[in-house]
Each structure stands twice: as structure tokens, then as C-alpha cells.
Write an enzyme that holds these catalytic residues in place. Sequence first.
Site, PDB file in Angstrom:
ATOM      1  N   GLU A   1       3.658  -1.780   1.492  1.00  0.00           N
ATOM      2  CA  GLU A   1       4.641  -1.298   0.528  1.00  0.00           C
ATOM      3  C   GLU A   1       4.949  -2.377  -0.496  1.00  0.00           C
ATOM      4  O   GLU A   1       5.242  -3.517  -0.125  1.00  0.00           O
ATOM      5  CB  GLU A   1       5.954  -0.926   1.226  1.00  0.00           C
ATOM      6  N   CYS A   2       4.882  -2.034  -1.762  1.00  0.00           N
ATOM      7  CA  CYS A   2       5.283  -2.919  -2.853  1.00  0.00           C
ATOM      8  C   CYS A   2       4.591  -4.286  -2.726  1.00  0.00           C
ATOM      9  O   CYS A   2       3.396  -4.394  -2.978  1.00  0.00           O
ATOM     10  CB  CYS A   2       6.795  -3.043  -2.906  1.00  0.00           C
TER      11      CYS A   2
END
Length: 432
Positions: free
Chosen positions: A325-326
Site C-alpha cells: 500500500e502506498c
Amino acid sequence: MKGLIIAAPSSGSGKTIVTLGLLRALRNIGVEIAPAKAGPDYIDPAYHAVASGAPCVNLDPWAMRPDLISALAARHVEGDKMLVVEGMMGLFDGASDGRGSAADLAAHLSLPVLLVVDCARQSHSIAALVSGFRDFRRDVMIAGLILNRVGSPRHEAMLRSALETVGIPVIGCLYRDEKLQLPERHLGLVQAGEHIDLESFINQAGRIVEERINLERIRQMADGYGTAASMANVSRIPPLGQRIAVARDNAFAFSYWHLLDGWRRRGAEITYFSPLADEAPSGHSDAIYLPGGYPELYAARLSSSGKFAAGMKSAAAKNVQIYGECGGYMVLGESIEDASGMVHPMLGLLPVETSFAKRKMHLGYRRLEPLAAAPFPSELTGHEFHYASIVREGAGARLFRVRDALGEDLGEAGLRVGSVSGSYMHIVDLAG
């Protein structure tokens, strides 16, 4: 459920410092605390955990279903703990569609609000401001006031006099103090793990709160409000696997407590490893989760972490489910260009190159419709907040069709190659 929400008329009013001091002061007098943060913030909860000595849970009134919020709060306060929630932004500020404010959370959980007012540039006008907040929503009760950044005893007397007719008690008054400031970075505060002397800072904040805020009134305010709910029948985001290795250090600090706890409650075994310490994920793992964080600040170390890279590539070759994520997504990519323009090779498991050289803010709540390649089967809510740009993106299956809080179509996002996938979206909950 005993509890309260600490909110303010706007961001920058000092509610985080007040919250940290209050958490430490309550802990010092023996109150069992269950700290929480409204909204999707990752950084403040780490400070709350240090100040209270207890894990902090996010309660997000936009991204989480109401029954999940109720159940998380109820479980968090088991054993008659006091729920202390720090709000986000201003009390009535939410997503772009107007939903998801701290006031919405207060109304849903039937919690009183302790309003922190920055008094640095006002005196008698405070009565008009507080009266407006008192009357704006009848389902939200502002039960007490903290006067913050007061300039002098004379200033305090003027403020208290102006508030006499408003009908909301002043619970405490904090004077301006340059020592009560925390260092900031572009996503908010500098991470708790990077603060050089955080314990001393919080101790000092706690002492000031004990001296200047009526803690017994706080306890009375928090007593007897709220509702309880069972955790048993609340559906949750399914685990990525049975044995999940989670990256955790200053480069990968942005994981939600409620997400990992939900995976554990569904039988998953969670282990942790530190890429910054050049640790590889457990070889017994059938899933690996790289949360967000600040990989750009540690890009050189990550690039030279040979054991970490070898372990990740070995897992990918064995078709272990890997999700980033990210910041985790960026590390799964081919390279990260830092703010100075230096390019650092990353894992190369996804065909994406990212850059911080030309910063552009991407911020907002997201609704995520899973496509065939997504590791999650149901529609989700999430949040996006980063300054990185995609320089190049190669071939790969897309994970989500994305809409913002207003329902605007933002296109498709994320990539999957083999068993490796990731996107910029921070997953919060199943969509309601």
C-alpha cells in the site's frame, strides 16, 4: 461505554498536544484509557499509544461502516476503560461530500465533545464562536471547553467572563508555551519513532495538563455516555493469507490496528519484519503485507537491504501473496526518485517507477471497486494521501476502479503481476 471526543473549531488549534497531555495525565492518576483517533490518520495514533501505554484504534466515520465503529469502540473499552478520541480537522469538517466528521462520530457513539479553542488571537469573540458550535447540531453535545494558547491571567479572565452566558463549562486553560510543539513533516507530525525525546515531551505535557485541567471533571464528563456493540457478527476485510508477514519499522509504519486485529480474529497468524534492519519476511509466510510509510526518506537503505530483497523475490517466485500500500507499493516497484533527484532501485516486482522530485499532493477518501486482479473480493473504502508521482507504469492487471467521496470516477488504479500487487490506496473497511 465511558468516553469523550477531543475536537476543535479548526486544524492547528492544538488538540493533539492537549490529547497527549490528557492521556498521560489520566494514566498518571490510574485511569485505564482506550485511545482512539477519528479518521484515517496513521501518525497521531502512534503518539497516543506512547502517551497512554495502550494501542490506539482508528474510528473513521466516513470509511468505516457504523456497526464496525460501534464494535471496535466497544471492544477497545472492555474492562471499563475510558475511550478518549482525538478528532480530525474541525469538529464539523469531513470528506468532500460533507460526511465523516468528528461530529458524526460523536453522534453515532453518543459521546460528549471536549472542545479545544485556540484563543491566541481573540477575547470576547470566543463567546460567539462557541455559541455557534454549541447550536450547529443538536445531536452533538459540547460538554466542556479547553482554552488553549492563552496569553496571560488577564486574557484568561476576559475569556472566562465572555463565556459565562454560553452555558458550557471551562474545564481547563493552557497558556502559550513554545516547549509544547511537535516537529512536522508534509504528511503531518514527524513519526513518534523518530522523535528524539518523546517520553520527556509527553511527561511535560502531562504535568501541565494535571496542573491546568480539571481531571475529575473530565472523568465525570466521560462517565455514562455511549453505547456498546458486539464484535462477533461484524463482517471484516478477509485476511491476505493464513500466515501473514507484515513489514514494520519507520519506513513502513502506516498499518491500521483494526485491520491487523481483524485478520487475527479470523485465525491469521501475524509476524513482523523490518526491511530497514535488512530482515526478510518469514519463509513460512503465505502472504506478505508492505504498509505505507516514508520509504523515500530511507530509500538508500532499502535499496541496499540485500536480505530483504532476496526474501521478497524468493516469496514472489513461490507465488506467495504479496500486497503493498502506498509506500509499500512504491518499494515493490522498480525505483524511487527522492526529493533531491537521486534514483534508488527498489525490488522490481511491479513495473512502476515513482518520484518525489516534483511533489504533487494526492489526498482524499476513495471507494474501491475490486477488479479481477484485486486481492480483496468485495467493494472497499480507502484513503489516499501522498506526494509521489508515477513516472512510468508498465503492463499489469489493474486492481480497482476508484471513485472519490463525491462519486467522481478517478479511473483504475494499482497493478498486479503474478502474485504481487499493490496500489496507492490505504484500505480501511468493507463498503457499506
